[in-house]
Design a protein around this motif. Sequence first.
Motif, PDB file in Angstrom:
ATOM      1  N   GLY A  22       0.786  -1.220   0.000  1.00  0.00           N
ATOM      2  CA  GLY A  22       0.000   0.000   0.000  1.00  0.00           C
ATOM      3  C   GLY A  22       0.818   1.269   0.000  1.00  0.00           C
ATOM      4  O   GLY A  22       0.285   2.364  -0.175  1.00  0.00           O
ATOM      5  N   GLU A  23       2.119   1.139   0.201  1.00  0.00           N
ATOM      6  CA  GLU A  23       2.998   2.312   0.204  1.00  0.00           C
ATOM      7  C   GLU A  23       3.111   2.875  -1.213  1.00  0.00           C
ATOM      8  O   GLU A  23       3.068   2.136  -2.193  1.00  0.00           O
ATOM      9  CB  GLU A  23       4.384   1.911   0.713  1.00  0.00           C
ATOM     10  N   SER A  24       3.239   4.180  -1.310  1.00  0.00           N
ATOM     11  CA  SER A  24       3.437   4.840  -2.603  1.00  0.00           C
ATOM     12  C   SER A  24       4.887   5.239  -2.755  1.00  0.00           C
ATOM     13  O   SER A  24       5.506   5.727  -1.811  1.00  0.00           O
ATOM     14  CB  SER A  24       2.573   6.095  -2.708  1.00  0.00           C
ATOM     15  N   LEU A  25       5.414   5.020  -3.930  1.00  0.00           N
ATOM     16  CA  LEU A  25       6.754   5.481  -4.272  1.00  0.00           C
ATOM     17  C   LEU A  25       6.659   6.369  -5.493  1.00  0.00           C
ATOM     18  O   LEU A  25       5.842   6.135  -6.383  1.00  0.00           O
ATOM     19  CB  LEU A  25       7.690   4.314  -4.587  1.00  0.00           C
ATOM     20  N   MET A  26       7.505   7.375  -5.529  1.00  0.00           N
ATOM     21  CA  MET A  26       7.643   8.201  -6.715  1.00  0.00           C
ATOM     22  C   MET A  26       8.847   7.653  -7.475  1.00  0.00           C
ATOM     23  O   MET A  26       9.938   7.556  -6.914  1.00  0.00           O
ATOM     24  CB  MET A  26       7.880   9.663  -6.340  1.00  0.00           C
ATOM     25  N   VAL A  27       8.651   7.287  -8.707  1.00  0.00           N
ATOM     26  CA  VAL A  27       9.739   6.735  -9.503  1.00  0.00           C
ATOM     27  C   VAL A  27      10.227   7.809 -10.460  1.00  0.00           C
ATOM     28  O   VAL A  27       9.449   8.365 -11.238  1.00  0.00           O
ATOM     29  CB  VAL A  27       9.287   5.479 -10.277  1.00  0.00           C
ATOM     30  N   LEU A  28      11.521   8.106 -10.355  1.00  0.00           N
ATOM     31  CA  LEU A  28      12.153   9.059 -11.263  1.00  0.00           C
ATOM     32  C   LEU A  28      12.660   8.310 -12.475  1.00  0.00           C
ATOM     33  O   LEU A  28      13.181   7.206 -12.357  1.00  0.00           O
ATOM     34  CB  LEU A  28      13.340   9.750 -10.583  1.00  0.00           C
ATOM     35  N   ARG A  29      12.517   8.936 -13.628  1.00  0.00           N
ATOM     36  CA  ARG A  29      13.036   8.359 -14.866  1.00  0.00           C
ATOM     37  C   ARG A  29      13.748   9.456 -15.640  1.00  0.00           C
ATOM     38  O   ARG A  29      13.280  10.584 -15.705  1.00  0.00           O
ATOM     39  CB  ARG A  29      11.892   7.792 -15.704  1.00  0.00           C
ATOM     40  N   ASP A  30      14.875   9.106 -16.195  1.00  0.00           N
ATOM     41  CA  ASP A  30      15.658  10.032 -17.011  1.00  0.00           C
ATOM     42  C   ASP A  30      15.145   9.959 -18.445  1.00  0.00           C
ATOM     43  O   ASP A  30      15.321   8.945 -19.112  1.00  0.00           O
ATOM     44  CB  ASP A  30      17.131   9.637 -16.945  1.00  0.00           C
ATOM     45  N   PRO A  31      14.493  11.020 -18.949  1.00  0.00           N
ATOM     46  CA  PRO A  31      13.962  10.957 -20.316  1.00  0.00           C
ATOM     47  C   PRO A  31      15.049  10.769 -21.374  1.00  0.00           C
ATOM     48  O   PRO A  31      14.772  10.247 -22.450  1.00  0.00           O
ATOM     49  CB  PRO A  31      13.229  12.281 -20.514  1.00  0.00           C
ATOM     50  N   ALA A  32      16.288  11.151 -21.060  1.00  0.00           N
ATOM     51  CA  ALA A  32      17.388  10.956 -22.009  1.00  0.00           C
ATOM     52  C   ALA A  32      17.869   9.512 -22.014  1.00  0.00           C
ATOM     53  O   ALA A  32      18.605   9.099 -22.912  1.00  0.00           O
ATOM     54  CB  ALA A  32      18.552  11.889 -21.664  1.00  0.00           C
ATOM     55  N   GLY A  33      17.469   8.725 -21.007  1.00  0.00           N
ATOM     56  CA  GLY A  33      17.853   7.326 -20.934  1.00  0.00           C
ATOM     57  C   GLY A  33      19.279   7.091 -20.466  1.00  0.00           C
ATOM     58  O   GLY A  33      19.750   5.967 -20.473  1.00  0.00           O
ATOM     59  N   ILE A  34      19.950   8.129 -20.042  1.00  0.00           N
ATOM     60  CA  ILE A  34      21.344   7.992 -19.622  1.00  0.00           C
ATOM     61  C   ILE A  34      21.452   7.335 -18.257  1.00  0.00           C
ATOM     62  O   ILE A  34      22.327   6.510 -18.025  1.00  0.00           O
ATOM     63  CB  ILE A  34      22.041   9.371 -19.635  1.00  0.00           C
ATOM     64  N   ALA A  35      20.556   7.680 -17.345  1.00  0.00           N
ATOM     65  CA  ALA A  35      20.621   7.150 -15.981  1.00  0.00           C
ATOM     66  C   ALA A  35      20.182   5.693 -15.902  1.00  0.00           C
ATOM     67  O   ALA A  35      20.309   5.073 -14.858  1.00  0.00           O
ATOM     68  CB  ALA A  35      19.778   8.009 -15.032  1.00  0.00           C
ATOM     69  N   GLY A  36      19.682   5.141 -16.967  1.00  0.00           N
ATOM     70  CA  GLY A  36      19.294   3.732 -16.959  1.00  0.00           C
ATOM     71  C   GLY A  36      17.964   3.518 -16.275  1.00  0.00           C
ATOM     72  O   GLY A  36      16.972   4.167 -16.593  1.00  0.00           O
ATOM     73  N   GLU A  37      17.945   2.627 -15.309  1.00  0.00           N
ATOM     74  CA  GLU A  37      16.719   2.261 -14.608  1.00  0.00           C
ATOM     75  C   GLU A  37      16.153   3.440 -13.819  1.00  0.00           C
ATOM     76  O   GLU A  37      16.870   4.360 -13.453  1.00  0.00           O
ATOM     77  CB  GLU A  37      16.997   1.108 -13.650  1.00  0.00           C
ATOM     78  N   GLY A  38      14.860   3.364 -13.531  1.00  0.00           N
ATOM     79  CA  GLY A  38      14.235   4.375 -12.692  1.00  0.00           C
ATOM     80  C   GLY A  38      14.692   4.241 -11.252  1.00  0.00           C
ATOM     81  O   GLY A  38      15.278   3.240 -10.857  1.00  0.00           O
ATOM     82  N   LEU A  39      14.422   5.260 -10.480  1.00  0.00           N
ATOM     83  CA  LEU A  39      14.798   5.269  -9.069  1.00  0.00           C
ATOM     84  C   LEU A  39      13.567   5.600  -8.248  1.00  0.00           C
ATOM     85  O   LEU A  39      12.932   6.628  -8.470  1.00  0.00           O
ATOM     86  CB  LEU A  39      15.894   6.315  -8.831  1.00  0.00           C
ATOM     87  N   GLY A  40      13.192   4.709  -7.326  1.00  0.00           N
ATOM     88  CA  GLY A  40      12.017   4.907  -6.483  1.00  0.00           C
ATOM     89  C   GLY A  40      12.359   5.671  -5.224  1.00  0.00           C
ATOM     90  O   GLY A  40      13.341   5.360  -4.552  1.00  0.00           O
ATOM     91  N   LEU A  41      11.556   6.686  -4.921  1.00  0.00           N
ATOM     92  CA  LEU A  41      11.752   7.508  -3.730  1.00  0.00           C
ATOM     93  C   LEU A  41      10.455   7.585  -2.937  1.00  0.00           C
ATOM     94  O   LEU A  41       9.366   7.601  -3.521  1.00  0.00           O
ATOM     95  CB  LEU A  41      12.166   8.936  -4.106  1.00  0.00           C
ATOM     96  N   SER A  42      10.584   7.685  -1.633  1.00  0.00           N
ATOM     97  CA  SER A  42       9.406   7.951  -0.805  1.00  0.00           C
ATOM     98  C   SER A  42       8.893   9.337  -1.165  1.00  0.00           C
ATOM     99  O   SER A  42       9.641  10.161  -1.712  1.00  0.00           O
ATOM    100  CB  SER A  42       9.780   7.905   0.673  1.00  0.00           C
ATOM    101  N   PRO A  43       7.628   9.637  -0.866  1.00  0.00           N
ATOM    102  CA  PRO A  43       7.129  10.984  -1.143  1.00  0.00           C
ATOM    103  C   PRO A  43       7.973  12.080  -0.476  1.00  0.00           C
ATOM    104  O   PRO A  43       8.217  13.131  -1.074  1.00  0.00           O
ATOM    105  CB  PRO A  43       5.701  10.962  -0.599  1.00  0.00           C
TER     106      PRO A  43
END
Length: 120
Positions: A22-43
């Motif tokens: 039930g926890e929510s995570l904000m997932v960051l994604r690099d639109p340029a695709g350089i950072a690779g995988e997304g990164l999940g962060l707490s609110p």
Amino acid sequence: MSRADRPRLIPVESHVVRCDDGESLMVLRDPAGIAGEGLGLSPAAYWVAGQLDGSRTVTELLAHARAAGAELGVAELSALVDALAEAGFLEGPARDAQRRRALREFRAQPARAPSCAGDV
């Protein structure tokens, strides 16, 4: 003053992911695709990451977050900044190295992969 002294988040896309518990995570994604995988962060961590605009030192960021009501310590802020930098979501040496690697890999391809053609 170096870029590391005033951390700056790269332009990112973000979306909410609901975990099984039930926890929510904000997932960051690099639109340029350089950072690779997304990164999940707490609110809360996402809010702090959003404050990394390059205008404040880590000490100033800590004071700003605390003034906004965040219960944040130096160790937590440093860990967040380090994790974002290592993942390539902050401007700086790690991001520069990832950008060079991505460009080198792109240039080494015999042909450019289709990006809008769907599965070919």
